[in-house]
Motif scaffolding. Structure first.
Motif, short mmCIF file in Angstrom:
data_model
loop_
_atom_site.label_atom_id
_atom_site.label_comp_id
_atom_site.label_asym_id
_atom_site.label_seq_id
_atom_site.Cartn_x
_atom_site.Cartn_y
_atom_site.Cartn_z
N LEU A 167 0.94 -4.27 -8.97
CA LEU A 167 1.13 -2.83 -8.78
C LEU A 167 0.04 -1.98 -9.40
O LEU A 167 0.03 -0.76 -9.22
CB LEU A 167 2.51 -2.41 -9.28
CG LEU A 167 3.68 -3.01 -8.50
CD1 LEU A 167 5.01 -2.57 -9.10
CD2 LEU A 167 3.60 -2.67 -7.04
N ASP A 168 -0.91 -2.62 -10.09
CA ASP A 168 -2.08 -1.90 -10.59
C ASP A 168 -3.17 -1.82 -9.52
O ASP A 168 -4.15 -1.10 -9.69
CB ASP A 168 -2.65 -2.58 -11.84
CG ASP A 168 -1.76 -2.38 -13.05
OD1 ASP A 168 -1.03 -1.37 -13.11
OD2 ASP A 168 -1.78 -3.26 -13.94
N GLU A 169 -3.00 -2.57 -8.43
CA GLU A 169 -3.98 -2.62 -7.35
C GLU A 169 -3.54 -1.70 -6.20
O GLU A 169 -2.42 -1.84 -5.69
CB GLU A 169 -4.15 -4.04 -6.82
CG GLU A 169 -4.76 -5.00 -7.82
CD GLU A 169 -6.19 -4.63 -8.18
OE1 GLU A 169 -6.94 -4.15 -7.29
OE2 GLU A 169 -6.56 -4.80 -9.35
N GLY A 170 -4.40 -0.80 -5.81
CA GLY A 170 -4.08 0.17 -4.76
C GLY A 170 -3.65 -0.45 -3.45
O GLY A 170 -2.69 -0.01 -2.83
N GLU A 171 -4.36 -1.49 -2.99
CA GLU A 171 -4.00 -2.12 -1.73
C GLU A 171 -2.63 -2.79 -1.79
O GLU A 171 -1.87 -2.76 -0.82
CB GLU A 171 -5.07 -3.12 -1.30
CG GLU A 171 -6.33 -2.44 -0.82
CD GLU A 171 -7.35 -3.42 -0.27
OE1 GLU A 171 -6.97 -4.56 0.10
OE2 GLU A 171 -8.52 -3.04 -0.22
N ASP A 172 -2.31 -3.38 -2.94
CA ASP A 172 -0.99 -4.00 -3.11
C ASP A 172 0.10 -2.94 -3.11
O ASP A 172 1.15 -3.12 -2.51
CB ASP A 172 -0.94 -4.81 -4.40
CG ASP A 172 -1.71 -6.12 -4.32
OD1 ASP A 172 -2.24 -6.43 -3.23
OD2 ASP A 172 -1.77 -6.84 -5.33
N ARG A 173 -0.16 -1.81 -3.79
CA ARG A 173 0.82 -0.72 -3.79
C ARG A 173 1.04 -0.19 -2.37
O ARG A 173 2.17 0.05 -1.96
CB ARG A 173 0.37 0.43 -4.71
CG ARG A 173 0.51 0.14 -6.18
CD ARG A 173 0.33 1.39 -7.03
NE ARG A 173 -0.86 2.16 -6.70
CZ ARG A 173 -2.06 1.96 -7.24
NH1 ARG A 173 -2.24 1.02 -8.13
NH2 ARG A 173 -3.08 2.72 -6.89
N LEU A 174 -0.05 -0.03 -1.63
CA LEU A 174 0.05 0.47 -0.27
C LEU A 174 0.83 -0.50 0.61
O LEU A 174 1.72 -0.09 1.36
CB LEU A 174 -1.34 0.72 0.32
CG LEU A 174 -1.37 1.24 1.75
CD1 LEU A 174 -0.62 2.57 1.86
CD2 LEU A 174 -2.81 1.40 2.21
N LEU A 175 0.54 -1.79 0.51
CA LEU A 175 1.26 -2.79 1.28
C LEU A 175 2.75 -2.73 0.98
O LEU A 175 3.59 -2.70 1.90
CB LEU A 175 0.73 -4.20 0.98
CG LEU A 175 1.57 -5.33 1.55
CD1 LEU A 175 1.33 -5.46 3.04
CD2 LEU A 175 1.27 -6.63 0.85
N LEU A 176 3.09 -2.68 -0.28
CA LEU A 176 4.49 -2.63 -0.69
C LEU A 176 5.16 -1.36 -0.20
O LEU A 176 6.26 -1.40 0.36
CB LEU A 176 4.61 -2.75 -2.21
CG LEU A 176 6.02 -2.72 -2.78
CD1 LEU A 176 6.88 -3.83 -2.17
CD2 LEU A 176 5.98 -2.84 -4.29
N HIS A 177 4.51 -0.23 -0.38
CA HIS A 177 5.09 1.05 0.02
C HIS A 177 5.33 1.09 1.53
O HIS A 177 6.41 1.49 2.00
CB HIS A 177 4.17 2.18 -0.42
CG HIS A 177 4.88 3.47 -0.68
ND1 HIS A 177 4.21 4.59 -1.09
CD2 HIS A 177 6.18 3.84 -0.59
CE1 HIS A 177 5.07 5.59 -1.25
NE2 HIS A 177 6.27 5.16 -0.94
#
Length: 88
Positions: free
Chosen positions: A70-80
């Motif tokens: 969740l510190d990685e922008g792409e991972d946050r975007l994928l999850l969201h």
């Protein structure tokens, strides 16, 4: 990216499949509220009515379940995106 969102009846992204199971509904909601509030822990904890330490514990469980950081922008975007798509 939007074209990669699974259609109704299709399996969600493998990274979030476990999180979207009914048994993990509380964790999914926690993650969505956290992401909706731009990752602000204080606002998220207040919105959920939980202590910040509880929030951090739940978010660490989300990361373990999904393998996302969740510190990685792409991972946050994928999850969201996956959480929003799952509710559509």
């Amino acid at each position: 990216m939007l074209t990669a969102i699974p259609r109704q009846g299709e399996a969600p992204d493998p990274a979030v499949r476990e999180l979207l199971r009914p048994a993990n509904a509380e964790l999914a909601r926690t993650a969505e509220v956290f992401l909706d509030r731009a990752g602000q822990a204080g606002r998220t904890a207040a919105a959920l009515g939980i202590h910040r330490q509880t929030l951090y514990y739940r978010l660490s469980r989300v990361e373990r379940l999904t393998g996302l950081d969740l510190d990685e922008g792409e991972d946050r975007l994928l999850l969201h995106m996956a959480l929003k798509a799952a509710r559509l």
